[in-house]
Structures are given as C-alpha cells and as structure tokens.
Design a protein around this motif. Structure first.
Motif, PDB file in Angstrom:
ATOM      1  N   ALA A 172       0.849  -1.187   0.000  1.00 54.76           N
ATOM      2  CA  ALA A 172       0.000   0.000   0.000  1.00 54.76           C
ATOM      3  C   ALA A 172       0.884   1.235   0.000  1.00 54.76           C
ATOM      4  O   ALA A 172       1.966   1.240   0.587  1.00 54.76           O
ATOM      5  CB  ALA A 172      -0.904   0.003   1.228  1.00 54.76           C
ATOM      6  N   VAL A 173       0.395   2.286  -0.638  1.00 53.83           N
ATOM      7  CA  VAL A 173       1.122   3.553  -0.722  1.00 53.83           C
ATOM      8  C   VAL A 173       0.252   4.663  -0.161  1.00 53.83           C
ATOM      9  O   VAL A 173      -0.958   4.727  -0.454  1.00 53.83           O
ATOM     10  CB  VAL A 173       1.511   3.872  -2.184  1.00 53.83           C
ATOM     11  N   PHE A 216       4.479  -1.356   3.040  1.00 54.62           N
ATOM     12  CA  PHE A 216       3.838  -0.041   3.060  1.00 54.62           C
ATOM     13  C   PHE A 216       4.882   1.009   2.730  1.00 54.62           C
ATOM     14  O   PHE A 216       6.008   0.978   3.240  1.00 54.62           O
ATOM     15  CB  PHE A 216       3.258   0.219   4.457  1.00 54.62           C
ATOM     16  N   THR A 217       4.532   1.947   1.851  1.00 57.47           N
ATOM     17  CA  THR A 217       5.460   3.032   1.478  1.00 57.47           C
ATOM     18  C   THR A 217       4.754   4.374   1.648  1.00 57.47           C
ATOM     19  O   THR A 217       3.608   4.543   1.226  1.00 57.47           O
ATOM     20  CB  THR A 217       5.939   2.892   0.027  1.00 57.47           C
ATOM     21  N   PHE A 218       5.481   5.300   2.241  1.00 58.33           N
ATOM     22  CA  PHE A 218       4.953   6.636   2.508  1.00 58.33           C
ATOM     23  C   PHE A 218       5.755   7.650   1.695  1.00 58.33           C
ATOM     24  O   PHE A 218       6.928   7.877   1.974  1.00 58.33           O
ATOM     25  CB  PHE A 218       5.060   6.910   4.015  1.00 58.33           C
ATOM     26  N   TYR A 219       5.136   8.216   0.658  1.00 50.43           N
ATOM     27  CA  TYR A 219       5.745   9.311  -0.094  1.00 50.43           C
ATOM     28  C   TYR A 219       5.291  10.603   0.573  1.00 50.43           C
ATOM     29  O   TYR A 219       4.241  11.160   0.250  1.00 50.43           O
ATOM     30  CB  TYR A 219       5.313   9.257  -1.564  1.00 50.43           C
ATOM     31  N   GLY A 257       8.580  -3.208 -12.711  1.00 46.07           N
ATOM     32  CA  GLY A 257       7.970  -4.442 -12.253  1.00 46.07           C
ATOM     33  C   GLY A 257       7.355  -4.417 -10.869  1.00 46.07           C
ATOM     34  O   GLY A 257       6.764  -5.415 -10.430  1.00 46.07           O
ATOM     35  N   ARG A 258       7.486  -3.310 -10.165  1.00 41.89           N
ATOM     36  CA  ARG A 258       6.873  -3.212  -8.839  1.00 41.89           C
ATOM     37  C   ARG A 258       5.353  -3.266  -8.957  1.00 41.89           C
ATOM     38  O   ARG A 258       4.773  -2.752  -9.914  1.00 41.89           O
ATOM     39  CB  ARG A 258       7.304  -1.893  -8.196  1.00 41.89           C
ATOM     40  N   SER A 259       4.706  -3.858  -7.971  1.00 40.70           N
ATOM     41  CA  SER A 259       3.256  -3.931  -7.960  1.00 40.70           C
ATOM     42  C   SER A 259       2.730  -3.369  -6.645  1.00 40.70           C
ATOM     43  O   SER A 259       3.232  -3.716  -5.569  1.00 40.70           O
ATOM     44  CB  SER A 259       2.802  -5.386  -8.109  1.00 40.70           C
ATOM     45  N   ILE A 260       1.741  -2.496  -6.731  1.00 41.12           N
ATOM     46  CA  ILE A 260       1.092  -1.978  -5.527  1.00 41.12           C
ATOM     47  C   ILE A 260      -0.411  -2.239  -5.637  1.00 41.12           C
ATOM     48  O   ILE A 260      -0.964  -2.350  -6.738  1.00 41.12           O
ATOM     49  CB  ILE A 260       1.368  -0.474  -5.295  1.00 41.12           C
ATOM     50  N   ALA A 261      -1.058  -2.340  -4.474  1.00 41.64           N
ATOM     51  CA  ALA A 261      -2.493  -2.616  -4.454  1.00 41.64           C
ATOM     52  C   ALA A 261      -3.322  -1.346  -4.462  1.00 41.64           C
ATOM     53  O   ALA A 261      -4.419  -1.313  -5.026  1.00 41.64           O
ATOM     54  CB  ALA A 261      -2.840  -3.459  -3.227  1.00 41.64           C
ATOM     55  N   CYS A 262      -2.802  -0.289  -3.807  1.00 40.53           N
ATOM     56  CA  CYS A 262      -3.615   0.911  -3.658  1.00 40.53           C
ATOM     57  C   CYS A 262      -2.736   2.104  -3.332  1.00 40.53           C
ATOM     58  O   CYS A 262      -1.594   1.962  -2.859  1.00 40.53           O
ATOM     59  CB  CYS A 262      -4.654   0.724  -2.551  1.00 40.53           C
ATOM     60  N   LEU A 263      -3.285   3.284  -3.590  1.00 36.18           N
ATOM     61  CA  LEU A 263      -2.641   4.545  -3.247  1.00 36.18           C
ATOM     62  C   LEU A 263      -3.676   5.434  -2.569  1.00 36.18           C
ATOM     63  O   LEU A 263      -4.757   5.664  -3.129  1.00 36.18           O
ATOM     64  CB  LEU A 263      -2.078   5.222  -4.495  1.00 36.18           C
ATOM     65  N   ALA A 269      -5.666   0.650  -7.007  1.00 33.87           N
ATOM     66  CA  ALA A 269      -6.806   1.483  -6.625  1.00 33.87           C
ATOM     67  C   ALA A 269      -6.336   2.842  -6.129  1.00 33.87           C
ATOM     68  O   ALA A 269      -5.312   2.946  -5.445  1.00 33.87           O
ATOM     69  CB  ALA A 269      -7.616   0.803  -5.535  1.00 33.87           C
ATOM     70  N   VAL A 270      -7.089   3.880  -6.465  1.00 30.99           N
ATOM     71  CA  VAL A 270      -6.837   5.234  -5.965  1.00 30.99           C
ATOM     72  C   VAL A 270      -7.946   5.579  -4.973  1.00 30.99           C
ATOM     73  O   VAL A 270      -9.136   5.537  -5.309  1.00 30.99           O
ATOM     74  CB  VAL A 270      -6.818   6.269  -7.104  1.00 30.99           C
TER      75      VAL A 270
END
Length: 557
Positions: free
Chosen positions: A250-251, A272-275, A293-299, A327-328
């Motif tokens: 998740a981002v 989990f990543t926090f920008y 190639g990175r994959s995230i589920a949601c932002l 997902a956004v």
C-alpha cells in the motif's frame, strides 16, 4: 446553525461548551497542549470532553466500569468496548502483535433480550478485557481504527445495561441480565426511522459528490456507505483492497492526517510506502519503480492535505492506476464535496463527516463513495458489502442529518472567511509562510479539481520566522483552541504538538514544522476574525514577549 462566540475557553471546557457529546476540548495555551499530550494529571483531570478517538467519553467510562463490575474483573483489568465484533477482534489482534501478553484475551458480547425493537437491536456491544499495563496499546488501536463505541451509543447501553446478558467462551464472563422486566427504561426519541435518516444522508452525499464533468451520471445512494467516523471508513477501504493470494503493498502519497498512515499500514499489507512530500519527483520515483515491475495494491491521498494544503496530481495518479492496476483512494475531507470534484480520478472517496459536513462538533461520522465507472467497482463494492455492518448509532445519524442540511452554504461562508484570513496573514512580516490551496506550489493542481462554484476550503496553517512567536500567538489568540477541524466556529491548534507529539523531529525533517499552527476557519464575521488575529499578533510583537530558551525547548520537545 449555532456558532459559538469567537473566544477562548478555560482549560478543559468542552467545545461546544456544556454539550454532553462535544468532540473537542479547550487547550488554551501551548504549555497545556504539551502537558495534555504527556498525559499529565493536572490537565487530564480537568477535561470535560476530548476528541472521541483519543479518550473514553464519560458514558463510555460508565459502560466500561459496569462491565468490570458485572464480570467481577480483578482490579488490574480494564476493558475496551466496540459496537462490532470485528472491531473487538481487531483490538485483540493488535494486542497480540504488539505486546508480550501471555494468555488468551478475554472477549465477550453483551446484548439485551428484552425491550422494544430499538433496545434489542442497539443495546448490544462487544468488549475485550486486558491487563491495564497494555492501556497504551489499546488507546493506539482505538485511535487509528475508529472502532470504539460512540458516546450516544454508550449512553443508550448504560441506561439498558440491567437488561443485558453477556456471552463468552470463558464461562466466568457469561452472565445473565440483572432485570427481567423493562421497567422505567427511557424510550428513545429518534423521530424519523433510522433507515430513512441514513438514506437521506446518503442521498445528500450522492447529490453533492456527483461529478460536474460531461458523461458522469449522478452517483446513486447505494454507492455511498456510512461509517461511525472517518478513520473507520479509511480502515474498511484499506482492508478491502488487500489482495487475498499475493504479497501486497500500500502507498500513502503526500502528507496526510497523522492517523491515516497507521490505519493503512495496519490493514494487512505485506509492505507499506509513505511518499511524504507528494511531489512530482516522488511520482516519478513511483512510476519508474512500477515500470520496472513493482506492484502496488492501492494509493491513498488527500485533497488538499492536512495541514499543508498540498494537492496531488490526480490526473497522473489515475493514469498510473489504469496502467498498473491499483486502486486510488482519495480523502476529500478538507476539500469537501462542495469545493472539489475528484470522482473521475478515484476508485473510492473517503470523507470524515465529523468535520465540515456536520460542522457542529457534536457527532462523528464517515462515508465511502464508490465510483461506478471504476474498473475495480464490482470487486470493491462486493468486498465492502461483505464487511460492512450498520454500526452508525441512530441518534448519531439523526444529529448528523440535522447538522448537514445547510452544509453547502456553510462551506461557502467558510471559504470566504478563510480566504480573507489568508490574505491578512500573508501581509504579516513575522510570518514565514501561510499554507492554503491558493498559496502553496500546487495551486494550479487544486484549480483543476475545483468545482465551477467551489472555493479553497476552511483550513490553513502558518509558520512563523521565529518559533517563539507561534507560542505567543497561540497563547494570546482569543478564539477556541483544541483538536478537530471543520467546525462552524474557528478552531486553532498547534498541529504537530498533537498529531506528531512523539515524533516531532521526524515530522519536521519531512517538512512539517514543530511550531506549525493550524487554523480551521469558521462562520464568524470576517471583521471579528481579523480583529482577533490582529490583537494576537500585536501581543506577539509587544516588547518583552520573548520566552527563555529553556522554556522554548520544553515547549517543542
């Protein structure tokens, strides 16, 4: 629409004053804010109220004590109370992950089997018993999940507690009701039916959130889900987006309200990543990693962010989401349905209805709006429906509905007032900068998402050139001072000292000053607000106002 007279209240007074269900509390000086966050008894004992996710309301405390007495719990035990079994289980899971608790947590359900339909439906709650040494962890999960019982619901259960039995897999916690007849239980005065009131709230939200852009149909009320508060809505969406069979990430993009990253991080993602800055450079970093190639589920993001008032590039985020299938989720609490149109760019919109939608500072609420044109609509709708229960207490819903009827008018008034306050503050040479959608670097982005008749919102923040001046302004200003925002009255808070009290250095390293002052502008007359600010600034400039270095250090650390 009641607006408090704009003036500071004594320490601990509820805001609004003398309201049993007030959700803010007066913290009239910077020193008292610091002591409040440290939990110093001299401050805590004077609190008549507080933000409900940060403490136990008096009715919640009464219910808590009733439970402990009923099950004859040892003196070292405490309990946390939730309207849902799922909330209780999340609390237990958090304790197991974050403490060295050595025995099974004791869970129980209380419910009434006698009385009218309202009693048998709503005189029900779930509780987890825990050793008092783990109170800190329970308060953490209570704060970031929003799962705790509301004050009105707790009051309802306290009044009917004698009619309630308890069940548990632990025999000692299974008890019978203490009364076998209904007796003098007060009949709730709910007026309209609960389902009708909630349907009207959802209809109001659906109408307001509908996009003005060509090709977008009106949002249907069935695509609006109601939650007890904004954090419970965030948690529900975050959990619903966790993939079931693969590792996930998740981002959170841009600096959000302090509890949001915690809620998302604890929802079950593998990483989990926090920008934290929400800049173009960070979007480029994200895009580069996705293309590799990175994959995230949601932002998750906010428009604008609290308290820095920055706006994310939703067009670019939407393009990335469509290309890389994530997902956004956009939180428009600060922007409001009235000011910003974000539906075309988000798969889900989350809003704390506690804030401007209510405005009265006396009820909690949250909503999720699903975009029926989203490629994720069917799966997200299905997963949310599976987990969603009606846990918005009817009296909370009734109060929220009454409060929201003039929501669009109040937003426009607050827009106008805030813009005037910003222009005044920008002329002050002792202020380094004012954060507001019109003054920050992302103004052009906000304007893209601003509705044709929308404004720039009610929230701003400021940073002084001299940190001492932040303390003097806060101590001097004759306006309500305490937690929350989006209230019908102006509310001031030294934001970092509350939201990042235990990570001040880290927050400042990310661009959120230790001495930032957040102002949630209300509906008072502009001239009164400007006059109050002018008087406080004059006090700041007065000779002899400087604080000793040791005192300043104590305030900021």
């Amino acid at each position: 629409m009641d607006v408090l007279e704009p003036h500071s209240l004594p320490l601990g007074h509820s805001i609004p004053h003398k309201d049993d269900h007030a959700i803010s509390v007066s913290l009239p000086s910077w020193e008292k804010v610091v002591q409040y966050m440290k939990g110093e008894k001299s401050v805590v004992d004077k609190l008549q109220s507080d933000y409900p996710r940060f403490y136990e309301h008096q009715y919640v405390q009464e219910l808590h004590e009733s439970v402990l007495r009923r099950v004859r719990a040892p003196e070292y035990m405490r309990c946390a109370i939730f309207p849902s079994e799922a909330g209780m289980r999340r609390c237990s899971q958090y304790l197991r992950r974050n403490t060295n608790i050595a025995f099974p947590l004791q869970q129980m359900c209380f419910k009434a089997t006698l009385g009218d339909i309202s009693t048998t439906t709503w005189a029900r709650f779930y509780a987890v018993l825990y050793p008092m040494e783990y109170t800190k962890q329970v308060r953490e999960v209570w704060a970031f999940t929003g799962d705790g019982i509301s004050s009105r619901h707790a009051e309802f259960c306290v009044q009917r507690f004698a009619l309630m039995e308890s069940t548990s897999k632990f025999p000692a916690l299974t008890t019978s009701a203490m009364a076998t007849v209904v007796g003098q239980i007060p009949i709730p005065q709910w007026g309209e039916s609960d389902s009708d009131v909630k349907a009207k709230i959802k209809t109001q939200i659906a109408k307001l959130v509908t996009s003005h852009k060509p090709g977008y149909d009106a949002v249907k009320p069935q695509d609006v889900l109601l939650y007890p508060n904004g954090m419970s809505a965030i948690g529900a969406v975050a959990r619903s987006l966790v993939p079931t069979n693969i590792s996930s990430e998740a981002v959170v993009f841009g600096w959000p309200y302090g509890s949001t990253p915690k809620a998302v991080r604890e929802s079950g993602y593998g990483s989990f990543t926090f920008y934290s800055h929400g800049t173009r450079d960070e979007l480029e970093q994200l895009e580069s990693s996705l293309s590799a190639g990175r994959s995230i589920a949601c932002l998750f993001c906010e428009i604008p962010s609290n308290p820095l008032c920055a706006t994310p590039d939703l067009h670019r985020i939407r393009r990335l989401a469509d290309q890389y299938h994530f997902a956004v989720v956009c939180d428009d609490t600060i922007g409001t349905f009235v000011n910003v149109d974000v539906l075309p760019y988000a798969d889900a919109i989350i809003t704390s209805l506690t804030k401007m939608f209510s405005g009265a500072c006396n009820v909690m609420g949250g909503s999720v709006v699903l975009n029926n044109r989203s490629p994720l609509y069917e799966s997200l709708w299905s997963r949310l429906q599976e987990s969603h229960g009606d846990h918005v207490f009817p009296m909370d819903a009734s109060v929220l509905y009454r409060n929201c009827l003039d929501f669009p008018t109040r937003v426009q008034t607050a827009n106008s007032n805030a813009l005037a306050v910003v222009k005044f503050l920008q002329m002050q040479d002792i202020i380094s900068h004012v954060n507001y959608p019109t003054t920050v670097a992302t103004k052009n982005l906000y304007d893209i998402y601003r509705r044709p008749n929308g404004g720039y919102g009610y929230l701003l923040s400021l940073v002084f050139k001299n940190p001492e001046h932040a303390i003097w302004l806060y101590d001097s200003i004759d306006l309500c001072k305490g937690p929350s925002c989006g209230t019908n009255f102006t509310l001031v808070l030294p934001y970092s000292q509350v939201s990042h009290a235990f990570e001040l250095d880290w927050a400042e390293s990310q661009g959120v000053s230790k001495h930032i002052v957040r102002i949630s502008v209300g509906l008072e007359e502009k001239s009164i607000l400007i006059s109050k600010l002018q008087q406080a600034l004059q006090a700041v400039r007065a000779p002899g106002c400087a604080l000793p270095t040791a005192t300043l250090s104590a305030h900021f650390h």
